[in-house]
Motif scaffolding. Structure first.
Motif, PDB file in Angstrom:
ATOM      1  N   UNK A   1      -1.343   3.296   7.824  1.00 22.15           N
ATOM      2  CA  UNK A   1      -1.298   2.651   8.913  1.00 22.15           C
ATOM      3  C   UNK A   1      -2.705   2.418   9.559  1.00 22.15           C
ATOM      4  N   UNK A   2      -3.530   3.509   9.274  1.00 22.77           N
ATOM      5  CA  UNK A   2      -4.911   3.386   9.410  1.00 22.77           C
ATOM      6  C   UNK A   2      -5.699   2.168   8.846  1.00 22.77           C
ATOM      7  N   UNK A   3      -5.265   1.427   7.747  1.00 18.26           N
ATOM      8  CA  UNK A   3      -5.599   0.745   7.030  1.00 18.26           C
ATOM      9  C   UNK A   3      -5.626  -0.855   7.492  1.00 18.26           C
ATOM     10  N   UNK A   4      -6.524  -1.202   8.214  1.00 15.15           N
ATOM     11  CA  UNK A   4      -6.129  -2.493   8.974  1.00 15.15           C
ATOM     12  C   UNK A   4      -6.601  -3.861   8.096  1.00 15.15           C
TER      13      UNK A   4
ATOM     14  N   UNK B   1       0.947  -1.205   0.116  1.00 17.96           N
ATOM     15  CA  UNK B   1      -0.031  -0.029  -0.123  1.00 17.96           C
ATOM     16  C   UNK B   1       0.755   1.010   0.089  1.00 17.96           C
ATOM     17  N   UNK B   2       2.341   1.037   0.074  1.00 14.44           N
ATOM     18  CA  UNK B   2       2.813   2.106   0.093  1.00 14.44           C
ATOM     19  C   UNK B   2       3.981   2.319   1.265  1.00 14.44           C
ATOM     20  N   UNK B   3       3.381   1.816   2.523  1.00 14.41           N
ATOM     21  CA  UNK B   3       4.005   1.952   3.878  1.00 14.41           C
ATOM     22  C   UNK B   3       5.432   1.371   3.913  1.00 14.41           C
ATOM     23  N   UNK B   4       5.849   0.228   2.878  1.00 15.29           N
ATOM     24  CA  UNK B   4       7.235  -0.003   2.797  1.00 15.29           C
ATOM     25  C   UNK B   4       7.940   0.269   1.674  1.00 15.29           C
ATOM     26  N   UNK B   5       7.260   1.217   0.737  1.00  9.43           N
ATOM     27  CA  UNK B   5       7.709   1.399  -0.508  1.00  9.43           C
ATOM     28  C   UNK B   5       9.326   2.138  -0.299  1.00  9.43           C
TER      29      UNK B   5
ATOM     30  N   UNK C   1       9.525  13.461   3.719  1.00 12.69           N
ATOM     31  CA  UNK C   1       8.266  14.278   3.737  1.00 12.69           C
ATOM     32  C   UNK C   1       6.904  13.497   3.734  1.00 12.69           C
ATOM     33  N   UNK C   2       7.076  12.930   2.233  1.00 11.54           N
ATOM     34  CA  UNK C   2       6.080  12.473   1.603  1.00 11.54           C
ATOM     35  C   UNK C   2       5.726  11.124   2.056  1.00 11.54           C
ATOM     36  N   UNK C   3       6.936  10.433   2.322  1.00 16.58           N
ATOM     37  CA  UNK C   3       7.145   8.779   2.859  1.00 16.58           C
ATOM     38  C   UNK C   3       6.371   8.881   4.219  1.00 16.58           C
ATOM     39  N   UNK C   4       6.696   9.786   4.855  1.00 19.28           N
ATOM     40  CA  UNK C   4       6.376   9.640   6.394  1.00 19.28           C
ATOM     41  C   UNK C   4       4.752   9.903   6.622  1.00 19.28           C
ATOM     42  N   UNK C   5       4.318  10.790   5.461  1.00 17.82           N
ATOM     43  CA  UNK C   5       2.912  11.014   5.584  1.00 17.82           C
ATOM     44  C   UNK C   5       1.957   9.976   5.228  1.00 17.82           C
ATOM     45  N   UNK C   6       2.482   9.100   4.194  1.00 20.40           N
ATOM     46  CA  UNK C   6       2.051   8.138   3.280  1.00 20.40           C
ATOM     47  C   UNK C   6       2.032   7.058   4.480  1.00 20.40           C
ATOM     48  N   UNK C   7       2.998   6.752   5.015  1.00 19.19           N
ATOM     49  CA  UNK C   7       3.019   5.804   6.253  1.00 19.19           C
ATOM     50  C   UNK C   7       1.780   5.995   7.172  1.00 19.19           C
ATOM     51  N   UNK C   8       1.600   7.422   7.632  1.00 15.57           N
ATOM     52  CA  UNK C   8       0.629   7.667   8.730  1.00 15.57           C
ATOM     53  C   UNK C   8      -0.726   7.239   8.028  1.00 15.57           C
TER      54      UNK C   8
END
Length: 303
Positions: A246-249, A194-198, A236-243
């Protein structure tokens, strides 16, 4: 002859539904066009397209329509995995006839197959078709992690233009590196978190990513920043994307949030998901998703 192996940014499209839960193909066409307009290299029909909740006939029609809407503008990857080899072959042959660039397959999820049986399953798909196969380890959602040795054996048999990989078993980074090292760097790997580990996966040598459709603008911006070596923008983008990811369980969490954000962006008109589902987007989570999405979009739009 096999077609050229896929790569780049290939979002997994969400399947829009009418109130009676039939597929809304008009909205699907709009979604696929929107993804290409944002800069996607192709599209993917996979688990967050709700394939496991469709009949075989619906899966065939969804694949046919997706190929028709998307193949003139880029790559189209169709998920063909099933609980039996016979059914998976049926979907694989249909995907190729429909014009798919490649197919992707999860192993059976209800059977604890040993590596020998898994090899028979994947080889059968390859024998029945001529297009590349992306082996998806979807054990982050369902099933069990696929053995690294078995994946390396497949690559050794068929080569990197015919066999690719989407490893999702945890820990994603170390397993991705283990596959890379076991194949002497020859494995072509897609990130699928989903991008969290991109960011981490990119540094380990992936050839592409298969994110959700909802965050495609941010994914493309992050990918370009990675390719340009713009570390400040990556952070900047990566940290906000992870945020926000992370809500998608789990699978149903991705479905709920992605459809909500597609409605928010004017692509979908409904957030309907086929039930029963294991996650409902409550008002407080919805507000937090919106807050994080707005922060992410502000970062994407900034220089």
């Amino acid at each position: 002859m096999p077609r050229t192996a896929p790569g780049g940014i290939l979002p997994v499209f969400q399947t829009p539904l009418h109130d009676d839960e039939s597929i809304d193909f008009e909205t699907l066409s709009r979604e696929i066009a929107w993804l290409y307009d944002q800069g996607a290299d192709g599209i993917v029909m996979a688990m967050v397209s709700e394939t496991l909740r469709l009949s075989s006939e619906e899966r065939d029609e969804l694949a046919r329509q997706a190929c028709g809407f998307g193949r003139e503008r880029g790559q189209v990857v169709i998920s063909v995995g099933a609980e039996s080899t016979r059914v998976a072959i049926r979907h694989a042959e249909h995907a190729e006839r429909s014009g798919a660039t490649a197919m992707m397959a999860i192993p059976p999820v209800a059977t604890a197959c040993d590596p020998a049986d898994l090899l028979v399953y994947f080889r059968a798909l390859l024998k029945a078709t001529s297009i590349p196969l992306i082996v998806q380890d979807a054990s982050g959602y369902v099933g069990r992690p696929l053995p690294i040795g078995m994946l390396a054996d497949l690559l050794g048999e068929y080569g990197s233009e015919r066999i690719l990989f989407k490893p999702e078993a945890t820990p994603i980074g170390p397993r991705l590196s283990a596959l890379r090292d076991a194949t002497k760097g020859e494995a072509k790997v897609f990130e699928g978190s989903g991008g969290i580990a991109l960011v981490d996966s990119y540094r380990r040598g992936i050839v592409g990513t298969m994110p959700g459709a909802d965050l495609i603008t941010a994914i493309i911006a992050l990918w370009k920043a990675l390719e340009a070596g713009n570390e400040a923008r990556v952070t900047r983008i990566g940290s906000l994307l992870t945020d926000i990811v992370s809500l998608q369980c789990g699978l149903d969490g991705f479905l709920a949030v992605e459809k909500h954000l597609l409605v928010k962006q004017g692509v979908f008109t409904s957030t309907r998901v086929r039930g029963p589902v294991g996650f409902h987007l409550d008002d407080e989570t919805r507000r937090e998703v919106d807050r994080r999405f707005e922060a992410l979009m502000a970062a994407v739009q900034s220089n």
